[in-house]
Design a protein around this motif. Sequence first.
Motif, PDB file in Angstrom:
ATOM      1  N   ARG A 210       5.722  10.272  -3.636  1.00  0.00           N
ATOM      2  CA  ARG A 210       4.391   9.514  -3.655  1.00  0.00           C
ATOM      3  C   ARG A 210       4.083   8.948  -2.476  1.00  0.00           C
ATOM      4  NH1 ARG A 210       3.656   8.160  -8.401  1.00  0.00           N
ATOM      5  NH2 ARG A 210       5.323   9.209  -9.240  1.00  0.00           N
ATOM      6  N   ILE A 211       2.785   8.281  -2.177  1.00  0.00           N
ATOM      7  CA  ILE A 211       2.647   7.199  -1.070  1.00  0.00           C
ATOM      8  C   ILE A 211       2.430   5.880  -1.849  1.00  0.00           C
ATOM      9  CG2 ILE A 211       1.346   6.827   0.829  1.00  0.00           C
ATOM     10  CD1 ILE A 211       3.184   9.057   1.396  1.00  0.00           C
ATOM     11  N   LEU A 212       3.187   4.766  -1.223  1.00  0.00           N
ATOM     12  CA  LEU A 212       2.801   3.552  -1.765  1.00  0.00           C
ATOM     13  C   LEU A 212       2.196   2.861  -1.010  1.00  0.00           C
ATOM     14  CD1 LEU A 212       6.186   2.845  -3.687  1.00  0.00           C
ATOM     15  CD2 LEU A 212       4.011   3.465  -4.805  1.00  0.00           C
ATOM     16  N   LEU A 213       1.085   1.878  -1.226  1.00  0.00           N
ATOM     17  CA  LEU A 213       0.526   0.873  -0.294  1.00  0.00           C
ATOM     18  C   LEU A 213       1.055  -0.456  -0.550  1.00  0.00           C
ATOM     19  CD1 LEU A 213      -1.824   0.007   1.622  1.00  0.00           C
ATOM     20  CD2 LEU A 213      -3.205   0.009  -0.237  1.00  0.00           C
TER      21      LEU A 213
ATOM     22  N   LEU B 190       2.625   1.553   4.592  1.00  0.00           N
ATOM     23  CA  LEU B 190       2.814   2.480   3.656  1.00  0.00           C
ATOM     24  C   LEU B 190       4.304   2.970   3.356  1.00  0.00           C
ATOM     25  CD1 LEU B 190      -0.337   4.637   4.940  1.00  0.00           C
ATOM     26  CD2 LEU B 190      -0.142   3.126   3.127  1.00  0.00           C
ATOM     27  N   ILE B 191       4.513   3.080   2.093  1.00  0.00           N
ATOM     28  CA  ILE B 191       5.903   3.488   1.639  1.00  0.00           C
ATOM     29  C   ILE B 191       6.127   4.971   1.127  1.00  0.00           C
ATOM     30  CG2 ILE B 191       7.917   2.790   0.547  1.00  0.00           C
ATOM     31  CD1 ILE B 191       6.715   0.011   0.126  1.00  0.00           C
ATOM     32  N   ALA B 192       7.053   5.417   1.657  1.00  0.00           N
ATOM     33  CA  ALA B 192       7.151   7.044   1.184  1.00  0.00           C
ATOM     34  C   ALA B 192       8.447   7.358   0.617  1.00  0.00           C
ATOM     35  CB  ALA B 192       6.982   8.235   2.364  1.00  0.00           C
ATOM     36  N   PRO B 193       8.743   7.164  -0.538  1.00  0.00           N
ATOM     37  CA  PRO B 193      10.060   7.237  -1.158  1.00  0.00           C
ATOM     38  C   PRO B 193      10.497   8.861  -0.737  1.00  0.00           C
ATOM     39  CG  PRO B 193       8.302   6.588  -2.881  1.00  0.00           C
ATOM     40  CD  PRO B 193       7.626   7.106  -1.740  1.00  0.00           C
ATOM     41  N   CYS B 194      11.720   8.943  -0.928  1.00  0.00           N
ATOM     42  CA  CYS B 194      12.393  10.360  -0.787  1.00  0.00           C
ATOM     43  C   CYS B 194      13.730  10.464  -1.594  1.00  0.00           C
ATOM     44  CB  CYS B 194      12.245  10.921   0.646  1.00  0.00           C
ATOM     45  SG  CYS B 194      13.453   9.855   1.713  1.00  0.00           S
TER      46      CYS B 194
ATOM     47  N   GLY C 134       4.349  -2.292  -4.337  1.00  0.00           N
ATOM     48  CA  GLY C 134       3.442  -1.358  -3.574  1.00  0.00           C
ATOM     49  C   GLY C 134       2.381  -0.839  -4.459  1.00  0.00           C
ATOM     50  N   ILE C 135       1.263  -0.540  -4.245  1.00  0.00           N
ATOM     51  CA  ILE C 135       0.271   0.072  -5.260  1.00  0.00           C
ATOM     52  C   ILE C 135       0.432   1.396  -5.175  1.00  0.00           C
ATOM     53  CG2 ILE C 135      -2.107   0.123  -6.137  1.00  0.00           C
ATOM     54  CD1 ILE C 135      -2.607  -2.480  -4.848  1.00  0.00           C
ATOM     55  N   ASP C 136       0.493   2.077  -6.140  1.00  0.00           N
ATOM     56  CA  ASP C 136       0.667   3.461  -5.933  1.00  0.00           C
ATOM     57  C   ASP C 136      -0.635   4.631  -5.768  1.00  0.00           C
ATOM     58  OD1 ASP C 136       1.447   6.441  -6.393  1.00  0.00           O
ATOM     59  OD2 ASP C 136       1.516   6.299  -8.526  1.00  0.00           O
ATOM     60  N   THR C 137      -0.803   4.915  -4.694  1.00  0.00           N
ATOM     61  CA  THR C 137      -2.055   5.794  -4.177  1.00  0.00           C
ATOM     62  C   THR C 137      -2.043   7.312  -4.670  1.00  0.00           C
ATOM     63  OG1 THR C 137      -1.080   6.614  -2.362  1.00  0.00           O
ATOM     64  CG2 THR C 137      -1.881   4.498  -2.056  1.00  0.00           C
TER      65      THR C 137
ATOM     66  N   TYR D   3      -5.149   1.014 -10.301  1.00  0.00           N
ATOM     67  CA  TYR D   3      -4.213   0.418  -9.234  1.00  0.00           C
ATOM     68  C   TYR D   3      -2.895   0.176  -9.868  1.00  0.00           C
ATOM     69  CZ  TYR D   3      -8.868   0.109  -6.796  1.00  0.00           C
ATOM     70  OH  TYR D   3     -10.062   0.299  -6.250  1.00  0.00           O
ATOM     71  N   PRO D   4      -2.315   1.199 -10.087  1.00  0.00           N
ATOM     72  CA  PRO D   4      -0.998   0.984 -10.694  1.00  0.00           C
ATOM     73  C   PRO D   4       0.102   0.420  -9.584  1.00  0.00           C
ATOM     74  CG  PRO D   4      -1.060   3.030 -10.525  1.00  0.00           C
ATOM     75  CD  PRO D   4      -2.566   2.516 -10.108  1.00  0.00           C
TER      76      PRO D   4
END
Length: 385
Positions: free
Chosen positions: A58-61, A6-10, A153-156, A139-140
């Motif tokens: 956001r959290i990306l898968l 999981l990717i957390a951008p900041c 990544g898919i935006d959750t 599923y963007p």
Amino acid sequence: MDKFELIAPCHFGLEAVMKREILDLGYEIIKVEDGKVTFSGDAEAIVRANMFLRTTERILLKVGQFKAVTFEELFEKTKALPWENYIPVDGKFWIKKANSVKSQLFSPSDIQSIMKKAMVERLKSVYHVEWFEEDGASYPVRVAFMKDEVTIGIDTSGISLHKRGYRQAISKAPITETLAAALIKLTPWRKDRILVDPFCGSGTFPIEAAMMAANIAPGLNRNFLCEDWKNLISRKYWYQVKEEAQDIMDLNVQTDIQGYDLDGTIVKYARENAVRAGVDKLIHFQQRDVKDLSHPKKYGFIITNPPYGERLEEKENLPALYETIGARYKELDSWSMYLITAYKDAERYIGREADKNRKIYNGMMKTYFYQFMGPKPPKPKKTME
């Protein structure tokens, strides 16, 4: 149970704050890079990260990562990814955003078009259909190119996580909820200490501080895109995590959090926002000029986002304004002050050098987080039993 990356951008410059939040939630960090933290978690982690993380957008898968310097290479490597593990046959899928830094492929529209075709080809071969209705859950996909390295990544989350649901009235130069939360976390402020924002605008700093003090999950009053992902996330996780968020909330916490602004209308908006956030009882808002800033108690915190003259006519007033900030802070001799501003002469007019100065990018704007440290309060004396 399946583990995901999981990717957390900041915000650039706040990766350490994001990392600490993820570790506090109990998840393993895989990688920390400029502007993002990658961590490992299961389906429940997707739900908990969206609900509890205060400082990510956001959290990306993460679906995959590879190098691509030609469109043919991009097509083939995108097609090779296991999209069927994430997107059901009725799923609606598209490349929502593509950005490129120092890479040979840089046209967002071409990247989006080629990757969509590759995804369609892959899913056609797996699901044995020629046409996708795309009338199910969304599923963007978000794609980032950095020096020809492609991360997908898919935006959750859907709507950005800084939109907690409370801020409907916005002052003219708002700071986002996620950035405000991250900056508060960079300070030693705790819920039993005084916090004053003399330029509170729509109330973001005081509201975020009050939500932290009361342990209110930032995602409690909003929805997330992946709530519809029945193929990946069981409904039970949503019920359990919402219950967890409600259980840890403490609205009876004692706080001394204050927000002032010269504009009475803006103060009214800030109060309304605090009501929507459920923290209006924890904050005292008041129409007040910064020149009247004072407080009888010691060891408090000023955390604020003062004006920094985006408009030409405001620029002329900045020296006097920052001199006033400096004068009022000098009177609060045991206090600490933290302010974020793009005004390069802030220290000069405040009248002292900051103990620490951190560069933070607020969108594309370079800002400085000036940190003036006051003394630590004495430890309470232990009573004899």
